[in-house]
Design a protein around this motif. Structure first.
Motif, short mmCIF file in Angstrom:
data_model
loop_
_atom_site.label_atom_id
_atom_site.label_comp_id
_atom_site.label_asym_id
_atom_site.label_seq_id
_atom_site.Cartn_x
_atom_site.Cartn_y
_atom_site.Cartn_z
N ARG A 400 0.82 -1.21 0.00
CA ARG A 400 0.00 0.00 0.00
C ARG A 400 0.86 1.26 0.00
O ARG A 400 0.60 2.22 -0.73
CB ARG A 400 -0.95 0.03 1.21
CG ARG A 400 -1.98 1.16 1.10
CD ARG A 400 -2.56 1.57 2.45
NE ARG A 400 -1.58 2.17 3.32
CZ ARG A 400 -1.18 3.45 3.23
NH1 ARG A 400 -1.66 4.24 2.29
NH2 ARG A 400 -0.30 3.92 4.08
N LYS A 401 1.90 1.25 0.81
CA LYS A 401 2.74 2.45 0.89
C LYS A 401 3.48 2.71 -0.42
O LYS A 401 3.70 3.86 -0.80
CB LYS A 401 3.73 2.32 2.05
CG LYS A 401 3.06 2.43 3.41
CD LYS A 401 4.07 2.43 4.55
CE LYS A 401 3.39 2.62 5.89
NZ LYS A 401 4.36 2.58 7.02
N GLY A 402 3.86 1.64 -1.12
CA GLY A 402 4.52 1.82 -2.41
C GLY A 402 3.57 2.42 -3.44
O GLY A 402 3.94 3.34 -4.18
N TYR A 403 2.34 1.90 -3.48
CA TYR A 403 1.35 2.47 -4.41
C TYR A 403 1.02 3.91 -4.03
O TYR A 403 0.78 4.75 -4.90
CB TYR A 403 0.09 1.60 -4.44
CG TYR A 403 0.22 0.39 -5.33
CD1 TYR A 403 0.38 0.53 -6.71
CD2 TYR A 403 0.16 -0.90 -4.81
CE1 TYR A 403 0.51 -0.58 -7.54
CE2 TYR A 403 0.28 -2.02 -5.64
CZ TYR A 403 0.46 -1.85 -6.99
OH TYR A 403 0.57 -2.94 -7.82
N GLU A 404 1.00 4.18 -2.74
CA GLU A 404 0.75 5.55 -2.30
C GLU A 404 1.81 6.49 -2.87
O GLU A 404 1.49 7.58 -3.37
CB GLU A 404 0.74 5.63 -0.77
CG GLU A 404 0.52 7.04 -0.24
CD GLU A 404 0.47 7.08 1.28
OE1 GLU A 404 -0.38 7.82 1.82
OE2 GLU A 404 1.28 6.38 1.92
N LEU A 405 3.07 6.08 -2.82
CA LEU A 405 4.15 6.90 -3.37
C LEU A 405 3.95 7.14 -4.86
O LEU A 405 4.13 8.26 -5.36
CB LEU A 405 5.51 6.23 -3.12
CG LEU A 405 6.06 6.30 -1.70
CD1 LEU A 405 7.27 5.38 -1.57
CD2 LEU A 405 6.46 7.73 -1.36
N LEU A 406 3.58 6.09 -5.60
CA LEU A 406 3.37 6.21 -7.04
C LEU A 406 2.21 7.16 -7.36
O LEU A 406 2.31 8.01 -8.26
CB LEU A 406 3.10 4.83 -7.66
CG LEU A 406 4.30 3.88 -7.70
CD1 LEU A 406 3.84 2.46 -8.03
CD2 LEU A 406 5.32 4.36 -8.73
N ILE A 407 1.11 7.02 -6.63
CA ILE A 407 -0.06 7.88 -6.85
C ILE A 407 0.27 9.33 -6.51
O ILE A 407 -0.01 10.25 -7.29
CB ILE A 407 -1.26 7.38 -6.02
CG1 ILE A 407 -1.74 6.01 -6.53
CG2 ILE A 407 -2.40 8.40 -6.06
CD1 ILE A 407 -2.24 6.00 -7.95
#
Length: 547
Positions: A400-407
């Motif tokens: 989740r935190k990785g996708y948060e960074l991408l978004i």
């Protein structure tokens, strides 16, 4: 197609060999496989040509309709692919390719895709998918929880309950939207009293049972074209897909929506579904989902959210509030092959109520039997690959935190590019990025001044000439193969309802940098100096000088 000195032959031994013996590491295919594994970006940069051939010319390479009578060596065929297909493909992973919703993939997706292909599971039934079936149900529960935030007890009850479904995997957003509306239609027109349901008796008798003249789907005019296909397939009719006007921010106009609902009621047409968009394809805007949920509740109709693009914004603690109200949707579409960064062919539709998909349930004697765990009983598609494995990989490896960074990065870069456009005297920002999509156009400073003061008729003529300029520049930039933006047509309020052609940018590639933003605008300014563009600008000067 290149030919080896010896001829390939169709013998039992050779046919057996291609199923049992891999290509040698030093073969053409083996070297390509290794090159992709070692340096994907380098391979694509080397083998996709910068300057594209005319599509008519490419079609000539694929004009033979006869199936080859004799076999071809794998190496010969691989050379053909390199020369005729790979070289003329689109470098969608390039950091300068910022015109469409296709981006670079994480490296781990490539070897995992090979595992997926090697296993060749068919998710229509447990007998051909085994562990893939519970994995797919788990992925659907994960995305369902991202949207609806159910409790641990809720997911413990439903995640592996084969009598119900939290959603369905499909090949993309089109099938996801069709599935959502199919389930909505069958639920509204389900068995009741003497009526056996639309699935058995058809639409005509369903309308008689409901005592109405038709059903309607309402969505903003920014709705995806797949909704027209759904209206057609489900017997609703494209005329009953109501394209509601939008406001100046490309969001559905709630006042006009209510007016359409009142009109339909007077015509005896019942709303089947209101559709909210979370990330419009052209501008990336989000409809007022809370207000749409309220209206759907008031009307007693299905509320669907097409979040094929914007759904992963929910990963971001900073920006998830932009999708407030999505948790009230009866169904939600999300494309994993967009902002979840998996290869093409992975869409999902999620349902708030695990019983919803029972309305489209089908069975057969040899598969998807009653009481089985077969996923195919509640999906439109039958045979399909286990793409959930790649989504599971992304959710696990990126987290989740990785996708948060991408978004967060995509949204912030879109805003940064918008400020760069605002600061440039010869460009005009047409739509401000709400998520990570924006539109703009080339319009020299002197034309901007002229346009601001021009009466409506002259402004329309100037915009027509600017449309031709934008179209020519976009084509020239695409053909040059250095950077790429797409184009679309919008009707911003500032131009009295005139529809104009604009550049469209999608900031999803994590490899795109500020330097690339500068090079995109720089290349466009350079193209603008070319003779045909200057000729069109001169026509604008002449038009202005006459008044």
């Amino acid at each position: 197609m290149p030919k080896s000195r010896e001829l390939a032959q169709a013998t039992p031994e050779n046919i057996f060999r291609i199923f049992t013996v891999p290509e040698a590491p030093d073969s053409t295919l083996g070297r390509i496989d290794q090159a992709i594994s070692d340096d994907l970006m380098g391979f694509l940069q080397e083998h996709i040509v910068a300057v594209e051939r005319d599509l008519d010319e490419i079609e000539g390479d694929f004009s033979q309709s006869r199936i080859p009578e004799d076999p071809t060596f794998v190496s010969d065929y691989t050379e053909f692919l390199k020369e005729k297909l790979v070289s003329q493909s689109v470098h969608t992973a390039s950091p300068g390719f910022i015109g469409h919703m296709t981006s670079a993939l994480p490296y781990f997706m490539l070897p995992l895709s090979r595992i997926l292909t090697a296993l060749n599971q068919n998710l229509v039934k447990v007998e051909t998918s085994r562990a893939f079936t519970p994995m797919e149900r788990q992925v659907l529960a994960m995305i369902h929880r991202l949207i609806y935030s159910g409790s641990d007890d809720f997911y413990s009850q439903w995640i592996q309950n084969s009598n119900y479904s939290l959603g369905a995997f499909c090949s993309g957003g089109t099938i996801a939207n069709v599935t959502a509306l199919w389930a909505a239609r069958n639920r509204l027109c389900g068995p009741s009293g003497d009526f056996k349901g639309i699935a058995r008796e058809g639409l005509f008798k369903a309308l008689q049972h409901l005592e109405c003249q038709g059903l309607a789907i309402l969505v903003s005019r920014r709705g995806h074209y797949s909704l027209g296909k759904a209206a057609d397939l489900l017997g609703i009719g494209r005329d009953n897909l109501i394209a509601v006007e939008t406001d100046d921010n490309n969001r559905i106009d709630l006042k006009r929506l209510r007016e359409h609902c009142t009109r339909l009621q007077g015509e005896g047409i019942r709303p089947l579904s209101l559709i909210g968009i979370a990330g419009t394809t052209e501008t990336g805007n989000v409809d007022p989902l809370e207000a749409l949920a309220d209206l759907a509740e008031e009307l007693g109709c299905h509320f669907h959210v097409d979040a094929a693009w914007g759904g992963p914004t929910l990963f971001s603690d900073t920006y998830r509030g932009l999708l407030r109200g999505i948790e009230r949707a009866d169904s939600v579409t999300i494309d994993a092959h967009k902002q979840l960064y998996v290869p093409m062919g992975a869409g999902m539709v999620l349902f708030k109520d695990p019983a919803t998909l029972s309305s489209i349930e089908h069975h057969a004697a040899y598969i998807i039997r009653r009481g089985s765990r077969d996923l195919g009983s509640r999906t439109l598609e039958g045979s399909r690959p286990g793409m959930a494995m790649l989504v599971h990989a992304g959710l696990s490896i990126i987290g989740r935190k990785g996708y948060e960074l991408l978004i967060d990065q995509g949204i912030e870069r879109a805003r940064s590019f918008a400020r760069r456009i605002d600061a440039h005297p010869d460009f005009e920002l047409v739509s401000e990025p709400e998520l990570n999509i924006l539109t703009y156009r080339y319009i020299p400073a002197w034309v901007q001044k002229t346009l601001a003061q021009a009466p409506a008729e002259r402004a329309a003529r100037i915009n027509e000439l600017l449309d031709r300029i934008i179209e020519a520049m976009q084509k020239r930039q695409r053909e040059a193969g250095k950077t790429f933006v797409s184009r679309t047509r919008l009707a911003p309020g500032r131009y009295n309802g005139d529809t104009i052609t604009v550049f469209r940018v999608v900031m999803a590639n994590p490899l795109t940098t500020e330097e690339i933003f500068a090079s995109v605008l720089g290349e466009q300014c350079e193209i603008a100096t070319q003779t045909d563009i200057q000729t069109l600008l001169e026509q604008i000067r002449e038009l202005v000088s006459k008044h």
